[in-house]
Write a protein that holds these residues in place. Structure first.
Motif, short mmCIF file in Angstrom:
data_model
loop_
_atom_site.label_atom_id
_atom_site.label_comp_id
_atom_site.label_asym_id
_atom_site.label_seq_id
_atom_site.Cartn_x
_atom_site.Cartn_y
_atom_site.Cartn_z
N LYS A 50 1.38 -1.35 0.39
CA LYS A 50 -0.11 0.48 -0.27
C LYS A 50 1.19 1.64 -0.01
N VAL A 55 2.13 1.62 -3.40
CA VAL A 55 0.98 2.20 -4.41
C VAL A 55 0.54 3.61 -4.23
N PHE A 81 -7.57 10.81 -16.40
CA PHE A 81 -8.32 9.25 -15.62
C PHE A 81 -6.50 8.91 -15.68
N TRP A 82 -6.90 7.70 -15.00
CA TRP A 82 -6.13 6.97 -14.55
C TRP A 82 -6.20 5.36 -15.20
N ASN A 83 -6.81 4.94 -16.59
CA ASN A 83 -7.68 3.45 -16.93
C ASN A 83 -6.72 3.58 -17.93
N GLU A 134 -17.29 5.57 -5.15
CA GLU A 134 -16.44 4.99 -5.57
C GLU A 134 -15.16 4.48 -5.07
N GLY A 179 -11.21 3.36 -4.48
CA GLY A 179 -9.98 3.52 -5.69
C GLY A 179 -10.51 4.86 -7.26
N GLY A 190 -8.98 7.51 -8.11
CA GLY A 190 -7.82 8.51 -8.79
C GLY A 190 -8.20 9.88 -8.60
N LEU A 226 -13.36 7.41 -2.66
CA LEU A 226 -12.06 7.32 -2.25
C LEU A 226 -11.09 6.80 -2.59
N GLY A 263 -8.47 7.01 1.81
CA GLY A 263 -8.43 5.81 3.00
C GLY A 263 -7.97 4.36 2.15
N ASP A 264 -8.04 3.84 2.61
CA ASP A 264 -7.96 2.29 2.23
C ASP A 264 -8.81 1.76 1.63
N ALA A 265 -9.14 1.10 0.88
CA ALA A 265 -9.89 0.08 0.68
C ALA A 265 -10.07 -1.06 1.72
N SER A 313 -8.71 -1.18 -10.48
CA SER A 313 -8.06 -0.45 -9.19
C SER A 313 -8.35 -1.31 -8.14
N ASN A 358 -4.93 -3.77 -7.57
CA ASN A 358 -3.56 -3.09 -6.62
C ASN A 358 -3.74 -3.73 -4.93
C1 LIG Z 1 -4.78 2.61 -12.00
S1 LIG Z 1 -5.55 3.15 -11.38
C2 LIG Z 1 -7.03 4.11 -11.49
C3 LIG Z 1 -7.79 5.14 -10.64
C4 LIG Z 1 -9.66 5.25 -11.47
N1 LIG Z 1 -10.77 4.62 -10.88
C5 LIG Z 1 -9.18 5.60 -13.00
O1 LIG Z 1 -9.94 5.30 -13.12
O2 LIG Z 1 -8.88 7.34 -12.89
C6 LIG Z 1 -6.04 2.71 -9.28
C7 LIG Z 1 -6.62 3.67 -8.11
O3 LIG Z 1 -6.38 3.03 -7.31
C8 LIG Z 1 -6.44 3.26 -5.89
N2 LIG Z 1 -5.13 2.44 -4.96
C9 LIG Z 1 -4.81 1.65 -4.97
N3 LIG Z 1 -4.87 0.91 -4.15
C10 LIG Z 1 -5.32 1.35 -3.15
C11 LIG Z 1 -5.82 1.17 -1.70
N4 LIG Z 1 -5.54 -0.05 -0.83
N5 LIG Z 1 -6.88 1.75 -0.84
C12 LIG Z 1 -7.54 2.81 -2.06
N6 LIG Z 1 -7.03 3.17 -2.92
C13 LIG Z 1 -5.96 2.43 -3.71
C14 LIG Z 1 -4.62 4.23 -6.71
O4 LIG Z 1 -3.85 4.78 -5.75
C15 LIG Z 1 -5.38 4.48 -8.09
O5 LIG Z 1 -5.62 6.11 -7.66
#
Ligand SMILES: C[S@@+](CC[C@H](N)C(=O)[O-])C[C@H]1O[C@@H](n2cnc3c(N)ncnc32)[C@H](O)[C@@H]1O
Length: 305
Positions: free
Chosen positions: A24, A27, A43-45, A98, A100, A102, A122, A147-149, A167, A170
């Motif tokens: 974590k 990441v 966006f990050w996808n 939502e 994760g 980003g 989050l 926060g953490d998923a 997300s 990860n």
């Molecule tokens: C590939 S990006 C996708 C971001 C967004 N959903 C998008 O499509 O633009 C993955 C996201 O998951 C988040 N992430 C990874 N591990 C996480 C965790 N344990 N808790 C919350 N977010 C997490 C990362 O920080 C990142 O923003």
């Protein structure tokens, strides 16, 4: 000076697979870094392309991406709403989370499409959340929290709909994440999950589907070819993605990690594209080949019993 690790024995604790906290930490450090050079609207996808869906989106919001994006990431977000049993009016009453999120662009886009009563994004990246709150938040209607998923900072039954986009691959413990989603959802609420899978993670996912009794899974769509189509179009010479990538003020290390023309960020491994730089970095063990093991990209919907 002695090496602290050697005297404390901490080194031994780190032998083998990294622990959940290390994963974590790494990441969030990577995404904090990416947030520092990402532009508004990023966006990050990997996105997806489905002509029928694109036509639908253009009917709903004509010119939704004009001049700001290639529209593929918005299509991926739109897919998360497909198959949900809510009318336009019902969407307006929902509390949506939502996990994760980003930089928050995807959730912002969805709120413009379906206008829920409240939307919360989050993410574990503090830098991404600060950017999202500074640029996109709209009072009680749209907010972003760090926060953490696997440990969601919300009450039981607080949300009607939880979405999760590219997300969960990860997360060290997807099982914990699913239990947290079940906890924060109201009975009768929905979970919309879309992500990339390697063979082992898909087996784990299908096992969890059977094990977690709180969820009734009722929809699966394999969007692998749609995602590959987005990646191919982004990798084409002169594409919107390539032009944007060239314009970004990124530090050298981010360009090295990103590969030639941003191929790694675009998910080019998923279409079997490995540029010369990737091969050198793999040879030098600076970059692993494991990303190339991803084999499918799928959307799933579940109802909370
Ligand atoms: C590939 S990006 C996708 C971001 C967004 N959903 C998008 O499509 O633009 C993955 C996201 O998951 C988040 N992430 C990874 N591990 C996480 C965790 N344990 N808790 C919350 N977010 C997490 C990362 O920080 C990142 O923003």
């Amino acid at each position: 000076m002695t090496n602290g690790n050697a005297t404390t024995g901490l080194r031994d604790l780190n032998v083998g697979a990294p622990g959940a906290d290390q994963i974590k930490g790494a990441v969030s450090a990577v995404y904090d870094d990416v947030a520092s050079w990402s532009r508004t609207g990023d966006f990050w996808n990997w996105g997806m392309h489905d002509q029928e869906m694109l036509n639908e989106l253009n009917r709903l919001r004509p010119g939704f991406n004009a001049g700001v994006s290639d529209g593929f990431s918005e299509q991926l977000y739109y897919q998360t709403l497909r198959g949900l049993p809510y009318s336009k009016e019902e969407f307006k009453t929902l509390k949506v989370l939502e996990v994760g999120c980003g930089m928050g662009e995807g959730l912002n886009f969805l709120t413009r499409l379906v206008d829920p009563a409240r939307a919360v994004g989050l993410d574990i990246s503090g830098a991404a959340i600060r950017r999202a709150n500074a640029l996109l938040a709209r009072g009680d209607r749209l907010a972003y929290v760090e926060g953490d998923a696997e440990k969601l900072p919300f009450e039981d039954g607080e949300f009607d709909l939880v979405i999760n986009v590219e997300s969960s691959h990860n997360y060290p413990d997807v099982d914990l994440f699913f239990h947290e989603v079940a906890r924060v959802l109201k009975p009768g609420g929905h979970f919309s999950h879309i992500d990339v899978f390697d063979p082992a993670s898909y087996v784990r996912f299908t096992k969890l589907q059977q094990e977690i009794a709180d969820f009734e899974w009722f929809h699966e769509r394999d969007v692998t070819e749609n995602v590959k189509s987005s990646i191919r179009q982004r990798m084409a010479p002169g594409s919107f993605f390539r032009k944007e990538y060239a314009r970004k003020q990124m530090p050298l290390r981010a360009r090295i990690i990103g590969g030639i023309g941003g191929s790694h960020y675009a998910g080019a491994d998923f279409i079997g594209h490995r540029d010369a730089l990737a091969k050198v970095l793999e040879f030098a063990r600076i970059r692993t080949r494991s990303v190339a093991e991803y084999e499918s990209y799928r959307h799933h919907l579940a109802r909370r019993g």
